[in-house]
Design a protein around this motif. Structure first.
Motif, PDB file in Angstrom:
ATOM      1  N   ALA A 152     -29.162  60.770 -45.465  1.00  0.00           N
ATOM      2  CA  ALA A 152     -28.429  59.552 -45.104  1.00  0.00           C
ATOM      3  C   ALA A 152     -27.297  59.840 -44.129  1.00  0.00           C
ATOM      4  O   ALA A 152     -26.854  58.951 -43.389  1.00  0.00           O
ATOM      5  N   LYS A 153     -26.844  61.095 -44.084  1.00  0.00           N
ATOM      6  CA  LYS A 153     -25.721  61.468 -43.216  1.00  0.00           C
ATOM      7  C   LYS A 153     -26.163  62.039 -41.873  1.00  0.00           C
ATOM      8  O   LYS A 153     -25.324  62.292 -41.006  1.00  0.00           O
ATOM      9  N   LYS A 154     -27.472  62.251 -41.720  1.00  0.00           N
ATOM     10  CA  LYS A 154     -27.951  62.951 -40.530  1.00  0.00           C
ATOM     11  C   LYS A 154     -28.303  62.002 -39.391  1.00  0.00           C
ATOM     12  O   LYS A 154     -28.990  60.995 -39.590  1.00  0.00           O
ATOM     13  N   LYS A 155     -27.841  62.349 -38.190  1.00  0.00           N
ATOM     14  CA  LYS A 155     -28.153  61.565 -37.000  1.00  0.00           C
ATOM     15  C   LYS A 155     -29.283  62.189 -36.186  1.00  0.00           C
ATOM     16  O   LYS A 155     -29.913  61.510 -35.378  1.00  0.00           O
ATOM     17  N   LYS A 156     -29.522  63.485 -36.406  1.00  0.00           N
ATOM     18  CA  LYS A 156     -30.632  64.132 -35.713  1.00  0.00           C
ATOM     19  C   LYS A 156     -31.947  63.710 -36.341  1.00  0.00           C
ATOM     20  O   LYS A 156     -31.981  63.211 -37.465  1.00  0.00           O
ATOM     21  N   ASN A 157     -33.049  63.885 -35.605  1.00  0.00           N
ATOM     22  CA  ASN A 157     -34.358  63.475 -36.116  1.00  0.00           C
ATOM     23  C   ASN A 157     -34.716  64.228 -37.401  1.00  0.00           C
ATOM     24  O   ASN A 157     -34.147  65.265 -37.719  1.00  0.00           O
ATOM     25  N   ILE A 158     -35.688  63.692 -38.125  1.00  0.00           N
ATOM     26  CA  ILE A 158     -36.049  64.233 -39.440  1.00  0.00           C
ATOM     27  C   ILE A 158     -36.601  65.649 -39.352  1.00  0.00           C
ATOM     28  O   ILE A 158     -36.341  66.474 -40.222  1.00  0.00           O
ATOM     29  N   HIS A 186     -43.052  60.194 -39.000  1.00  0.00           N
ATOM     30  CA  HIS A 186     -43.055  60.756 -37.652  1.00  0.00           C
ATOM     31  C   HIS A 186     -41.894  61.740 -37.514  1.00  0.00           C
ATOM     32  O   HIS A 186     -40.782  61.466 -37.992  1.00  0.00           O
ATOM     33  N   PRO A 187     -42.091  62.879 -36.858  1.00  0.00           N
ATOM     34  CA  PRO A 187     -41.030  63.897 -36.752  1.00  0.00           C
ATOM     35  C   PRO A 187     -39.786  63.436 -35.999  1.00  0.00           C
ATOM     36  O   PRO A 187     -38.712  64.026 -36.171  1.00  0.00           O
ATOM     37  N   LEU A 188     -39.893  62.391 -35.175  1.00  0.00           N
ATOM     38  CA  LEU A 188     -38.731  61.892 -34.435  1.00  0.00           C
ATOM     39  C   LEU A 188     -38.007  60.759 -35.152  1.00  0.00           C
ATOM     40  O   LEU A 188     -37.087  60.153 -34.597  1.00  0.00           O
ATOM     41  N   SER A 189     -38.393  60.479 -36.373  1.00  0.00           N
ATOM     42  CA  SER A 189     -37.732  59.422 -37.142  1.00  0.00           C
ATOM     43  C   SER A 189     -36.269  59.768 -37.408  1.00  0.00           C
ATOM     44  O   SER A 189     -35.896  60.942 -37.547  1.00  0.00           O
ATOM     45  N   THR A 190     -35.443  58.730 -37.483  1.00  0.00           N
ATOM     46  CA  THR A 190     -34.038  58.887 -37.866  1.00  0.00           C
ATOM     47  C   THR A 190     -33.955  58.963 -39.388  1.00  0.00           C
ATOM     48  O   THR A 190     -34.398  58.039 -40.075  1.00  0.00           O
ATOM     49  N   PRO A 191     -33.434  60.041 -39.944  1.00  0.00           N
ATOM     50  CA  PRO A 191     -33.434  60.216 -41.397  1.00  0.00           C
ATOM     51  C   PRO A 191     -32.882  59.028 -42.182  1.00  0.00           C
ATOM     52  O   PRO A 191     -33.460  58.624 -43.194  1.00  0.00           O
ATOM     53  N   ALA A 192     -31.768  58.477 -41.726  1.00  0.00           N
ATOM     54  CA  ALA A 192     -31.124  57.375 -42.462  1.00  0.00           C
ATOM     55  C   ALA A 192     -31.954  56.097 -42.457  1.00  0.00           C
ATOM     56  O   ALA A 192     -31.704  55.191 -43.264  1.00  0.00           O
ATOM     57  N   HIS A 270     -50.863  57.964 -35.283  1.00  0.00           N
ATOM     58  CA  HIS A 270     -51.237  56.727 -35.987  1.00  0.00           C
ATOM     59  C   HIS A 270     -50.700  56.709 -37.420  1.00  0.00           C
ATOM     60  O   HIS A 270     -50.083  55.722 -37.840  1.00  0.00           O
ATOM     61  N   CYS A 271     -50.916  57.763 -38.145  1.00  0.00           N
ATOM     62  CA  CYS A 271     -50.530  57.825 -39.562  1.00  0.00           C
ATOM     63  C   CYS A 271     -49.023  57.925 -39.775  1.00  0.00           C
ATOM     64  O   CYS A 271     -48.482  57.371 -40.715  1.00  0.00           O
ATOM     65  N   GLN A 272     -48.372  58.690 -38.931  1.00  0.00           N
ATOM     66  CA  GLN A 272     -46.961  58.994 -39.145  1.00  0.00           C
ATOM     67  C   GLN A 272     -46.079  57.965 -38.433  1.00  0.00           C
ATOM     68  O   GLN A 272     -46.033  57.889 -37.206  1.00  0.00           O
ATOM     69  N   VAL A 273     -45.358  57.203 -39.245  1.00  0.00           N
ATOM     70  CA  VAL A 273     -44.573  56.078 -38.761  1.00  0.00           C
ATOM     71  C   VAL A 273     -43.229  56.548 -38.210  1.00  0.00           C
ATOM     72  O   VAL A 273     -42.577  57.417 -38.799  1.00  0.00           O
ATOM     73  N   VAL A 274     -42.828  55.950 -37.082  1.00  0.00           N
ATOM     74  CA  VAL A 274     -41.515  56.249 -36.508  1.00  0.00           C
ATOM     75  C   VAL A 274     -40.487  55.275 -37.105  1.00  0.00           C
ATOM     76  O   VAL A 274     -40.606  54.058 -36.933  1.00  0.00           O
ATOM     77  N   TYR A 275     -39.513  55.811 -37.804  1.00  0.00           N
ATOM     78  CA  TYR A 275     -38.430  54.985 -38.369  1.00  0.00           C
ATOM     79  C   TYR A 275     -37.197  55.193 -37.505  1.00  0.00           C
ATOM     80  O   TYR A 275     -36.664  56.278 -37.409  1.00  0.00           O
ATOM     81  N   LYS A 276     -36.752  54.112 -36.863  1.00  0.00           N
ATOM     82  CA  LYS A 276     -35.583  54.191 -35.980  1.00  0.00           C
ATOM     83  C   LYS A 276     -34.537  53.131 -36.340  1.00  0.00           C
ATOM     84  O   LYS A 276     -34.875  52.072 -36.830  1.00  0.00           O
TER      85      LYS A 276
END
Length: 276
Positions: A152-158, A186-192, A270-276
């Motif tokens: 929740a505190k991280k701004k870098k990607n997951i 998705h590996p570029l998702s925002t953790p928070a 397709h499978c891995q969702v990007v959360y931004k």
């Protein structure tokens, strides 16, 4: 780089080979492997008996008599092997521990990145790189609420976040790609921004993957061998790492590979969702 399952496999195979042996002499062919004055360390190790080997994250902790511990990090390609004392030296062998029974433990490291640090037993968390590490997967400290709070505190990607050893230690590039695929993140998702339910899936995947990989004696995709010279077995279970350009085992979409903070990263678009 050997990750936690590989280092644990080295520990399990190396300990029975050297436990109870007494060091007669230490020869250092490449001094930079040793933290501090290599000759003083070599002299201090003389006549010490190996009591056993512990591990934290990717560090081996070789316990010695007189309350000393040799903290060893294998880095990219470090390996140990036990040989007869008169075995010809190999090109990439940099440190030798000669034992009183005529055997010798050799440390081999093609890239020379590995390091050994001799410290007083019990001070590892204050005096070595272990002080910067977070909890291990499957430990009592690594709880779901802990991981949720950290992310929740991280701004870098997951991907970058869970590669951060201060959050959870022992995970490297291979297992991070695998657990993100398992979690459909998705590996570029925002953790928070990742839903709590997906963070729980990620948490469970981290624990299960590290446990399973350890049971199968780690992953060999490049040069990893245990102290018996044997390969790991988890490479046959990899779903995405090393499979870029192939079909996703879950949906059939072609897996893609990108660079994330300089690290090769394979995922399913397709499978891995990007959360931004």
């Amino acid at each position: 780089m050997p990750e936690m399952p590989e280092v644990e496999t080295v520990r399990r195979t190396l300990e029975p080979l050297i436990k109870g042996k007494t060091i007669k002499k230490v020869t250092v062919w490449y001094p930079k492997i040793i933290m501090g004055d290599s000759q003083k360390v070599a002299d201090r190790l003389q006549n010490k008996t190996i009591l056993g080997i512990d591990r934290y994250g990717k560090y081996l902790l070789i316990r010695l008599s007189d309350d000393l511990t040799l903290v060893s990090h294998l880095r990219m390609e470090g390996k140990y092997r036990l040989v007869a004392k008169d075995t010809p030296k190999q090109k990439h062998e940099h440190v030798q521990f000669l034992f009183d029974d005529g055997t010798a433990l050799r440390y081999d490291d093609v890239r020379k990145f590995g390091r050994m640090h001799l410290v007083e037993t019990g001070t590892e968390r204050q005096t070595t790189g272990i002080r910067h590490l977070g909890p291990e997967p499957n430990s009592s400290e690594f709880t779901f609420n802990y991981l949720k709070g950290q992310l929740a505190k991280k701004k870098k990607n997951i991907k970058t976040s869970i590669l951060d050893q201060s959050i959870v230690c022992g995970l490297g590039n291979i297992y991070v790609d695998e657990v993100l695929w398992q979690s459909k993140i998705h590996p570029l998702s925002t953790p928070a921004k990742i839903p709590v339910k997906q963070v729980k899936v990620l948490y469970d995947s981290i624990n299960a993957t590290i446990e399973n990989a350890t049971e199968l004696r780690g992953t060999t995709v490049h040069t990893f061998l245990d102290a018996d010279g044997m390969m790991g077995g988890y490479q046959d279970r990899l779903q995405v790492y090393g499979h870029a350009g192939q079909e996703c085992p879950r949906c059939g979409t072609i897996l893609e590979k990108i660079k994330v903070n300089g690290r090769g990263t394979t995922f399913c678009p397709h499978c891995q969702v990007v959360y931004k």
